[in-house]
Design a protein around this motif. Structure first.
Motif, PDB file in Angstrom:
ATOM      1  N   ARG A  96     -16.982 -28.219   0.719  1.00 40.62           N
ATOM      2  CA  ARG A  96     -16.179 -28.709   1.829  1.00 40.62           C
ATOM      3  C   ARG A  96     -15.424 -27.582   2.526  1.00 40.62           C
ATOM      4  NH1 ARG A  96     -10.999 -29.799   3.244  1.00 40.62           N
ATOM      5  NH2 ARG A  96     -10.287 -28.732   1.383  1.00 40.62           N
ATOM      6  N   LYS A 101     -15.995 -27.448   6.652  1.00 42.04           N
ATOM      7  CA  LYS A 101     -14.979 -27.950   7.580  1.00 42.04           C
ATOM      8  C   LYS A 101     -14.861 -27.130   8.862  1.00 42.04           C
ATOM      9  CE  LYS A 101     -11.252 -25.650   5.111  1.00 42.04           C
ATOM     10  NZ  LYS A 101     -10.245 -25.848   4.065  1.00 42.04           N
ATOM     11  N   SER A 108      -4.589 -35.054  21.232  1.00 44.68           N
ATOM     12  CA  SER A 108      -4.014 -34.297  20.117  1.00 44.68           C
ATOM     13  C   SER A 108      -5.019 -34.018  19.019  1.00 44.68           C
ATOM     14  CB  SER A 108      -2.823 -35.046  19.532  1.00 44.68           C
ATOM     15  OG  SER A 108      -3.267 -36.262  18.983  1.00 44.68           O
ATOM     16  N   ASN A 128      -8.341 -29.772  18.057  1.00 42.49           N
ATOM     17  CA  ASN A 128      -7.513 -28.834  17.312  1.00 42.49           C
ATOM     18  C   ASN A 128      -8.283 -27.570  16.935  1.00 42.49           C
ATOM     19  OD1 ASN A 128      -9.060 -29.381  14.991  1.00 42.49           O
ATOM     20  ND2 ASN A 128      -7.838 -31.187  14.572  1.00 42.49           N
ATOM     21  N   VAL A 154      -9.797 -26.695  14.344  1.00 43.06           N
ATOM     22  CA  VAL A 154     -11.085 -26.853  13.673  1.00 43.06           C
ATOM     23  C   VAL A 154     -12.201 -26.997  14.709  1.00 43.06           C
ATOM     24  CG1 VAL A 154     -12.415 -28.217  12.052  1.00 43.06           C
ATOM     25  CG2 VAL A 154      -9.987 -27.891  11.683  1.00 43.06           C
ATOM     26  N   PHE A 201     -10.590 -34.559   2.935  1.00 41.55           N
ATOM     27  CA  PHE A 201     -10.582 -33.240   2.282  1.00 41.55           C
ATOM     28  C   PHE A 201     -11.335 -33.219   0.955  1.00 41.55           C
ATOM     29  CE2 PHE A 201      -6.329 -33.695   4.475  1.00 41.55           C
ATOM     30  CZ  PHE A 201      -6.728 -33.030   5.630  1.00 41.55           C
ATOM     31  N   GLU A 202     -11.939 -34.334   0.593  1.00 43.19           N
ATOM     32  CA  GLU A 202     -12.689 -34.428  -0.675  1.00 43.19           C
ATOM     33  C   GLU A 202     -11.824 -34.021  -1.865  1.00 43.19           C
ATOM     34  OE1 GLU A 202     -16.391 -32.338  -0.344  1.00 43.19           O
ATOM     35  OE2 GLU A 202     -16.923 -33.337   1.535  1.00 43.19           O
ATOM     36  N   ILE A 203     -10.550 -34.362  -1.809  1.00 42.45           N
ATOM     37  CA  ILE A 203      -9.625 -34.090  -2.926  1.00 42.45           C
ATOM     38  C   ILE A 203      -9.187 -35.449  -3.487  1.00 42.45           C
ATOM     39  CG2 ILE A 203      -7.407 -33.079  -3.602  1.00 42.45           C
ATOM     40  CD1 ILE A 203      -7.745 -31.132  -1.185  1.00 42.45           C
ATOM     41  N   TYR A 245      -6.167 -26.841  -4.933  1.00 43.21           N
ATOM     42  CA  TYR A 245      -7.287 -27.539  -4.267  1.00 43.21           C
ATOM     43  C   TYR A 245      -7.862 -26.774  -3.064  1.00 43.21           C
ATOM     44  CZ  TYR A 245      -5.030 -31.260  -6.949  1.00 43.21           C
ATOM     45  OH  TYR A 245      -4.448 -31.998  -7.957  1.00 43.21           O
ATOM     46  N   GLU A 246      -7.432 -25.542  -2.875  1.00 42.01           N
ATOM     47  CA  GLU A 246      -7.883 -24.730  -1.742  1.00 42.01           C
ATOM     48  C   GLU A 246      -7.604 -25.415  -0.401  1.00 42.01           C
ATOM     49  OE1 GLU A 246     -11.960 -24.071  -2.880  1.00 42.01           O
ATOM     50  OE2 GLU A 246     -11.469 -22.124  -3.749  1.00 42.01           O
ATOM     51  N   PHE A 247      -6.503 -26.145  -0.359  1.00 48.47           N
ATOM     52  CA  PHE A 247      -6.055 -26.776   0.888  1.00 48.47           C
ATOM     53  C   PHE A 247      -5.463 -25.663   1.756  1.00 48.47           C
ATOM     54  CE2 PHE A 247      -2.962 -29.109   3.463  1.00 48.47           C
ATOM     55  CZ  PHE A 247      -3.653 -30.265   3.782  1.00 48.47           C
ATOM     56  N   ASP A 248      -6.013 -25.483   2.975  1.00 48.25           N
ATOM     57  CA  ASP A 248      -5.574 -24.330   3.769  1.00 48.25           C
ATOM     58  C   ASP A 248      -4.964 -24.736   5.098  1.00 48.25           C
ATOM     59  OD1 ASP A 248      -7.690 -25.022   5.371  1.00 48.25           O
ATOM     60  OD2 ASP A 248      -8.989 -23.369   4.735  1.00 48.25           O
ATOM     61  N   ILE A 270      -6.097 -24.811   8.024  1.00 51.92           N
ATOM     62  CA  ILE A 270      -6.936 -25.678   8.871  1.00 51.92           C
ATOM     63  C   ILE A 270      -6.776 -27.129   8.423  1.00 51.92           C
ATOM     64  CG2 ILE A 270      -9.319 -26.245   9.455  1.00 51.92           C
ATOM     65  CD1 ILE A 270      -9.854 -23.166   9.079  1.00 51.92           C
ATOM     66  N   ASP A 271      -6.759 -27.329   7.102  1.00 57.16           N
ATOM     67  CA  ASP A 271      -6.550 -28.682   6.579  1.00 57.16           C
ATOM     68  C   ASP A 271      -5.167 -29.197   6.991  1.00 57.16           C
ATOM     69  OD1 ASP A 271      -9.011 -28.579   5.236  1.00 57.16           O
ATOM     70  OD2 ASP A 271      -8.096 -27.605   3.504  1.00 57.16           O
ATOM     71  N   ILE A 289      -3.429 -28.593   9.612  1.00 57.58           N
ATOM     72  CA  ILE A 289      -3.416 -29.040  11.014  1.00 57.58           C
ATOM     73  C   ILE A 289      -4.044 -30.430  11.129  1.00 57.58           C
ATOM     74  CG2 ILE A 289      -4.378 -28.574  13.300  1.00 57.58           C
ATOM     75  CD1 ILE A 289      -4.131 -25.528  12.459  1.00 57.58           C
ATOM     76  N   GLU A 290      -5.151 -30.613  10.409  1.00 57.39           N
ATOM     77  CA  GLU A 290      -5.813 -31.921  10.427  1.00 57.39           C
ATOM     78  C   GLU A 290      -4.904 -32.992   9.813  1.00 57.39           C
ATOM     79  OE1 GLU A 290      -9.815 -31.716   8.940  1.00 57.39           O
ATOM     80  OE2 GLU A 290      -9.981 -33.893   8.811  1.00 57.39           O
ATOM     81  N   VAL A 350      -2.267 -34.453  12.148  1.00 58.27           N
ATOM     82  CA  VAL A 350      -2.796 -35.505  13.039  1.00 58.27           C
ATOM     83  C   VAL A 350      -2.814 -36.842  12.299  1.00 58.27           C
ATOM     84  CG1 VAL A 350      -4.813 -36.275  14.342  1.00 58.27           C
ATOM     85  CG2 VAL A 350      -4.185 -33.852  14.335  1.00 58.27           C
ATOM     86  N   GLU A 356       0.679 -38.277  11.958  1.00 58.02           N
ATOM     87  CA  GLU A 356       1.100 -38.946  13.202  1.00 58.02           C
ATOM     88  C   GLU A 356       0.567 -40.375  13.255  1.00 58.02           C
ATOM     89  OE1 GLU A 356      -0.373 -36.243  16.180  1.00 58.02           O
ATOM     90  OE2 GLU A 356       1.622 -35.427  16.529  1.00 58.02           O
ATOM     91  N   LYS A 360       4.037 -39.549  17.931  1.00 56.64           N
ATOM     92  CA  LYS A 360       3.670 -38.131  18.051  1.00 56.64           C
ATOM     93  C   LYS A 360       4.787 -37.257  17.514  1.00 56.64           C
ATOM     94  CE  LYS A 360      -0.218 -38.444  20.125  1.00 56.64           C
ATOM     95  NZ  LYS A 360      -1.378 -37.993  19.377  1.00 56.64           N
TER      96      LYS A 360
END
Lengths: 414, 86
Positions: free
Chosen positions: A66, A70, A132, A135, A137, B20-22, B35-38, B40-41, B43-44, B47, B50, B56
């Motif tokens: 993953r 991503k 929004s 992004n 990604v 995130f497959e976690i 979990y190698e959450f970075d 980019i994750d 930012i997602e 969203v 929100e 927002k």
């Protein structure tokens, strides 16, 4: 530092006529076409006159984590899969891969149009709710160097990154610039190649220019028809090709299997019109390439022509080749098998040429029933040549923007 | 809208699994290290946050998330946002 030789030690491709060397060689020997009906996309396909596309219509298995997926659009999946296969085949030491002495020269025509289409759909939806979700990604998936940097990320490559994006010469420039990077001592090895994904936007562009094939929508396998009397345009296609180039002594010392050698590269521009091909510009590039390789026209045993199947492009390329080579070396138009894989074509066609060199055969140009008399001054391959001795081959590619390239590959005889 | 901690964790677990497959992340583990959450994750995830909160986030509110490392810290962050907007 003496003259550094550059050898090819691994290669793989995903193409409309097969995935990997065995499938591709089988298709070339059997005369299989990878051109299929254009899929409906509920956006452009119904307005496009051309109803054909060089399609990868078989499943490709991806085994990516993953954390890599991503940031990847479809084009990066193609790119990373071919590079994964190349690195597996090469068996490079993991420490070398991360040493900074291995670089990447890889790109595509314009990143991922599929992802870009999603972004524009959100922009033009008029909904602030949707906005929004555009992004970082999406940018990483769609940007023009997305293939190169997803490759560096997935394999931990820390050397140079070259992401030359010049439409149909993208792949040939990747190999050429990778070759020069090693030759001039800046890296010891380069992962080179290009990819482009299924995209109807590109078809629409060429369709509007009246450059797409439209007369064979009911019989896709009969088009494109490079150099043929009834040719009516190019066929857009998808695919990817990757090669590993290494400095010869480095490859030899590590016991790598050497598949072939890159002995020359040239790249020039017509210096004028951005669309129309130009015989003088092509001739200049071919001559510069021969000089770069240190060979004469008489040394070339096979030419892989750019030959997209357009009305004028094929004539001008044939004229240019004729001026340099006369009618001696066999000329094959590999796009006749799969269409025009856009940015990837230089890499895929270089690999196919290498395969023919290794296996000692020349595939004929498909659909070449009656040669257009304006293209008849060169030696076309209309029947398979099963016992071909190919010592040196030229791979020609030309692009919108007036960019011309020529690569020279040599069989490795030890 | 009042959000219970339970429902926030339930939603976060769903998002972490789907996006995130976690699966069932430990609420106090450092997400990046475990979990190698970075970035980019992250930012997602903003969203998705929100969507859960139903409003927002401002740029300032988003910047407050920079120091977040664990699921429990995400919950605190979301509860704080919901409270401020109440």
């Amino acid at each position: 530092m003496g003259e550094r030789r550059v050898v090819i030690t691994a290669g793989s491709a995903i193409t409309p006529i097969g995935h990997g060397k065995a499938d591709i060689v089988k298709s070339l020997k059997r005369g299989v076409s990878g051109v299929k009906p254009l899929r409906r996309d509920d956006l452009l396909s119904e307005y496009i006159h051309s109803g054909v596309f060089g399609t990868v219509d078989y499943p490709v298995e991806y085994d990516f984590d993953r954390r890599f997926k991503k940031t990847m659009g479809p084009v990066a999946f193609y790119a990373c899969q071919t590079v994964k296969e190349v690195l597996e085949e090469a068996g490079l030491d993991p420490d070398f891969i991360r040493s900074g002495r291995l670089g990447v020269a890889f790109s595509s025509t314009h990143g991922s149009p599929t992802v870009q289409r999603g972004i524009y759909r959100q922009f033009f939806s008029g909904s602030s709710e949707e906005y929004s979700s555009v992004n970082a990604v999406d940018y990483l998936k769609s940007m023009v160097h997305t293939t190169a940097v997803n490759i560096t990320k997935m394999f931990g490559i820390t050397g140079r990154v070259i992401a030359s994006s010049t439409a149909c010469t993208t792949g040939s420039q990747s190999i050429g610039f990778g070759y020069e990077t090693i030759k001039f001592g800046l890296q010891d090895a380069m992962v080179c190649g290009a990819a482009d994904e299924y995209d109807t936007t590109t078809v629409a562009v060429f369709d509007n220019l009246l450059a797409c094939s439209t007369a064979f929508n009911e019989t896709p396998h009969l088009t494109p028809r490079p150099f043929e009397e009834k040719r009516d345009g190019l066929v857009v296609a998808e695919g990817a090709g990757a090669l590993l180039l290494e400095e010869y002594e480095f490859a030899r010392r590590r016991g790598a299997k050497i598949l072939g050698e890159v002995i020359g590269f040239s790249c020039g521009n017509n210096g004028g019109d951005l669309i129309l091909p130009n015989a003088d510009g092509i001739k200049a590039t071919l001559l510069t390439g021969l000089q770069s390789a240190g060979i004469g026209p008489e040394d070339v045993d096979l030419i892989s022509a750019h030959a997209t199947g357009t009305k004028m492009g094929d004539v001008i390329e044939a004229q240019a080749m004729s001026k340099i080579y006369g009618d001696r070396p066999p000329v094959v138009a590999l796009k006749s098998y799969m269409g025009h894989t856009m940015g990837a074509c230089g890499a895929i066609e270089a690999l196919m040429t290498l395969y023919m060199m290794e296996e000692g055969f020349i595939a004929p140009t498909l659909n070449l029933e009656k040669v257009d008399k304006r293209c008849a001054m060169i030696r076309h391959v209309t029947e398979p040549i099963p016992d071909a001795e190919i010592r040196i081959a030229a791979v020609q590619n030309f692009a919108f923007g007036g960019v011309n390239t020529c690569l020279f590959l040599k069989r490795f005889d030890g | 809208m009042a959000l219970s901690r339970e429902s926030i964790i339930h939603d976060l677990n769903r998002i972490f699994a789907e996006n995130f497959e976690i699966e069932d992340p430990d609420p106090d583990e450092n997400l990046s290290q475990a979990y190698e959450f970075d970035s980019i994750d992250a930012i997602e995830l903003l969203v998705e946050i929100e969507k859960i909160l139903g409003f927002k986030l401002t740029q300032e509110e988003k910047k407050q998330a920079v120091e977040i490392r664990t699921i429990n810290q995400i919950c605190d962050y979301m509860e704080g946002l919901a409270e401020d907007r109440a």
